[in-house]
Design a protein around this motif. Structure first.
Motif, PDB file in Angstrom:
ATOM      1  N   TYR A 267      15.220  65.340  -5.676  1.00 30.48           N
ATOM      2  CA  TYR A 267      15.826  65.688  -6.961  1.00 30.48           C
ATOM      3  C   TYR A 267      15.440  64.566  -7.928  1.00 30.48           C
ATOM      4  CZ  TYR A 267      19.392  68.150  -9.744  1.00 30.48           C
ATOM      5  OH  TYR A 267      20.037  68.914 -10.687  1.00 30.48           O
ATOM      6  N   TYR A 268      14.201  64.642  -8.431  1.00 27.10           N
ATOM      7  CA  TYR A 268      13.620  63.527  -9.194  1.00 27.10           C
ATOM      8  C   TYR A 268      14.469  63.101 -10.381  1.00 27.10           C
ATOM      9  CZ  TYR A 268       9.446  64.552  -6.482  1.00 27.10           C
ATOM     10  OH  TYR A 268       8.569  64.760  -5.448  1.00 27.10           O
ATOM     11  N   GLU A 269      15.048  64.072 -11.052  1.00 28.10           N
ATOM     12  CA  GLU A 269      15.780  63.765 -12.271  1.00 28.10           C
ATOM     13  C   GLU A 269      16.971  62.852 -12.020  1.00 28.10           C
ATOM     14  OE1 GLU A 269      14.056  67.983 -12.617  1.00 28.10           O
ATOM     15  OE2 GLU A 269      14.801  66.629 -11.074  1.00 28.10           O
ATOM     16  N   ARG A 270      17.526  62.863 -10.811  1.00 29.51           N
ATOM     17  CA  ARG A 270      18.652  61.986 -10.488  1.00 29.51           C
ATOM     18  C   ARG A 270      18.206  60.540 -10.258  1.00 29.51           C
ATOM     19  NH1 ARG A 270      22.332  65.458  -6.142  1.00 29.51           N
ATOM     20  NH2 ARG A 270      23.126  67.030  -7.626  1.00 29.51           N
ATOM     21  N   HIS A 271      16.912  60.304 -10.182  1.00 32.11           N
ATOM     22  CA  HIS A 271      16.387  58.974  -9.895  1.00 32.11           C
ATOM     23  C   HIS A 271      15.673  58.353 -11.093  1.00 32.11           C
ATOM     24  CE1 HIS A 271      17.269  59.619  -5.621  1.00 32.11           C
ATOM     25  NE2 HIS A 271      16.773  60.827  -5.776  1.00 32.11           N
ATOM     26  N   PHE A 272      15.775  58.997 -12.251  1.00 31.54           N
ATOM     27  CA  PHE A 272      15.074  58.497 -13.433  1.00 31.54           C
ATOM     28  C   PHE A 272      15.457  57.057 -13.777  1.00 31.54           C
ATOM     29  CE2 PHE A 272      13.523  62.295 -16.222  1.00 31.54           C
ATOM     30  CZ  PHE A 272      12.602  62.611 -15.234  1.00 31.54           C
ATOM     31  N   ASP A 273      16.730  56.710 -13.583  1.00 32.09           N
ATOM     32  CA  ASP A 273      17.190  55.392 -14.022  1.00 32.09           C
ATOM     33  C   ASP A 273      16.997  54.312 -12.955  1.00 32.09           C
ATOM     34  OD1 ASP A 273      19.067  56.302 -12.250  1.00 32.09           O
ATOM     35  OD2 ASP A 273      20.808  55.741 -13.472  1.00 32.09           O
ATOM     36  N   GLU A 274      16.326  54.643 -11.854  1.00 37.81           N
ATOM     37  CA  GLU A 274      16.093  53.677 -10.781  1.00 37.81           C
ATOM     38  C   GLU A 274      14.746  52.986 -10.958  1.00 37.81           C
ATOM     39  OE1 GLU A 274      16.604  55.631  -7.025  1.00 37.81           O
ATOM     40  OE2 GLU A 274      18.478  56.578  -7.644  1.00 37.81           O
ATOM     41  N   ASP A 275      14.646  51.783 -10.401  1.00 39.05           N
ATOM     42  CA  ASP A 275      13.414  51.006 -10.512  1.00 39.05           C
ATOM     43  C   ASP A 275      12.247  51.760  -9.867  1.00 39.05           C
ATOM     44  OD1 ASP A 275      12.238  48.087 -10.985  1.00 39.05           O
ATOM     45  OD2 ASP A 275      11.539  48.785  -9.025  1.00 39.05           O
ATOM     46  N   LEU A 276      11.121  51.815 -10.565  1.00 40.76           N
ATOM     47  CA  LEU A 276       9.973  52.581 -10.091  1.00 40.76           C
ATOM     48  C   LEU A 276       9.497  52.102  -8.727  1.00 40.76           C
ATOM     49  CD1 LEU A 276       7.656  54.636 -10.483  1.00 40.76           C
ATOM     50  CD2 LEU A 276       6.428  52.839 -11.750  1.00 40.76           C
ATOM     51  N   GLU A 277       9.391  50.785  -8.550  1.00 43.21           N
ATOM     52  CA  GLU A 277       8.896  50.271  -7.270  1.00 43.21           C
ATOM     53  C   GLU A 277       9.897  50.526  -6.147  1.00 43.21           C
ATOM     54  OE1 GLU A 277       5.852  49.446  -6.852  1.00 43.21           O
ATOM     55  OE2 GLU A 277       5.530  49.737  -9.004  1.00 43.21           O
ATOM     56  N   ASP A 278      11.176  50.540  -6.477  1.00 46.00           N
ATOM     57  CA  ASP A 278      12.180  50.837  -5.453  1.00 46.00           C
ATOM     58  C   ASP A 278      12.049  52.270  -4.944  1.00 46.00           C
ATOM     59  OD1 ASP A 278      13.216  48.306  -5.572  1.00 46.00           O
ATOM     60  OD2 ASP A 278      14.942  48.834  -6.816  1.00 46.00           O
ATOM     61  N   VAL A 279      11.886  53.225  -5.875  1.00 47.87           N
ATOM     62  CA  VAL A 279      11.777  54.614  -5.425  1.00 47.87           C
ATOM     63  C   VAL A 279      10.460  54.827  -4.677  1.00 47.87           C
ATOM     64  CG1 VAL A 279      13.305  55.514  -7.210  1.00 47.87           C
ATOM     65  CG2 VAL A 279      10.847  55.465  -7.626  1.00 47.87           C
ATOM     66  N   ARG A 280       9.425  54.159  -5.086  1.00 44.73           N
ATOM     67  CA  ARG A 280       8.161  54.272  -4.347  1.00 44.73           C
ATOM     68  C   ARG A 280       8.325  53.792  -2.903  1.00 44.73           C
ATOM     69  NH1 ARG A 280       4.063  52.041  -9.074  1.00 44.73           N
ATOM     70  NH2 ARG A 280       3.323  54.090  -9.806  1.00 44.73           N
ATOM     71  N   ARG A 281       8.975  52.654  -2.733  1.00 44.41           N
ATOM     72  CA  ARG A 281       9.176  52.139  -1.371  1.00 44.41           C
ATOM     73  C   ARG A 281      10.054  53.070  -0.551  1.00 44.41           C
ATOM     74  NH1 ARG A 281       9.111  47.031  -4.042  1.00 44.41           N
ATOM     75  NH2 ARG A 281      11.355  47.214  -4.472  1.00 44.41           N
ATOM     76  N   ARG A 282      11.121  53.548  -1.161  1.00 43.51           N
ATOM     77  CA  ARG A 282      12.055  54.408  -0.435  1.00 43.51           C
ATOM     78  C   ARG A 282      11.413  55.730  -0.032  1.00 43.51           C
ATOM     79  NH1 ARG A 282      15.786  53.935  -3.843  1.00 43.51           N
ATOM     80  NH2 ARG A 282      15.894  55.970  -4.855  1.00 43.51           N
TER      81      ARG A 282
END
Length: 228
Positions: free
Chosen positions: A199-214
């Motif tokens: 659900y990408y839209e729920r992760h918009f406010d998260e750090d880009l590198e963090d979501v990439r790692r996760r």
């Protein structure tokens, strides 16, 4: 709109649209409507498999329940987010290319609303994937992303797009793609999470590198200096 007035096709009509779309897309790869029609008329089994995976995933089920749309009215706030966030990176990607999320062609050839939504979602998250994998929108970048999309969804259209795209490469582009981008795309498409269940839209406010790692995202490596 997700659907532009769905059209029900029999087997022969579906085959005719698929063949016509494939030929037209090979002649003019910029025809997004033909590529979309090809994906729909050849991709029903793949979209059905994606639907079942989404139903088994908590985040995927939330997407199916709420059916978010990637349109300007829903993602415009990404332009106001801090520069380190996934949303801001997406906004920069779109803005630097003068792209609009509203420009995707509607789904027309899916039989049910549920499958039509999955097909639309696959189409609409394409630019999220460009952002996450840091891929350009040139022919090499699009072909590399189609490799990842094929590994993620097993859509015949993706394989056909890679074949058609690479046929238009110059010799130097072909060497760069197959020696540099293709091996990376094969690894990346397998290593990352199930991208259709996010659900990408729920992760918009998260750090880009963090979501990439996760999510196990490996950004595209820069091309060799001799190819720059």
């Amino acid at each position: 709109m997700m659907t532009g007035g769905r059209v029900k096709l029999n087997g022969w009509q579906q085959a005719a649209v698929a063949v016509g779309s494939a030929v037209g897309a090979l002649l003019d790869p910029r025809r997004a409507d033909l590529i979309a029609a090809l994906g729909e008329t050849t991709g029903k089994p793949a979209f059905e498999r994606v639907l079942e995976r989404m139903k088994r995933s908590p985040e995927g089920r939330a997407v199916l329940l709420e059916r978010p749309r990637v349109i300007s009215a829903n993602v415009g706030h990404a332009w106001d987010l801090p520069p380190n966030t996934f949303g801001a990176a997406y906004a920069k990607f779109m803005g630097s290319r003068n792209f609009s999320p509203d420009d995707r062609p509607p789904v027309r050839f899916m039989e049910t609303e549920e499958i039509a939504y999955v097909a639309a979602r696959a189409r609409e998250v394409h630019d999220f994937w460009h952002t996450l994998f840091d891929l350009p929108t040139n022919l090499i970048g699009e072909s590399a992303l189609k490799v990842i999309e094929f590994e993620q969804m097993l859509l015949p259209m993706c394989a056909l797009s890679v074949a058609g795209g690479t046929a238009r490469f110059s010799q130097s582009q072909r060497s760069l793609f197959y020696q540099h981008y293709f091996p990376w795309a094969l690894r990346s498409g397998v290593k990352c999470t199930d991208l259709m269940c996010l659900y990408y839209e729920r992760h918009f406010d998260e750090d880009l590198e963090d979501v990439r790692r996760r999510w196990g995202i490996i950004p595209a490596p820069p091309p060799p200096l001799r190819a720059a």
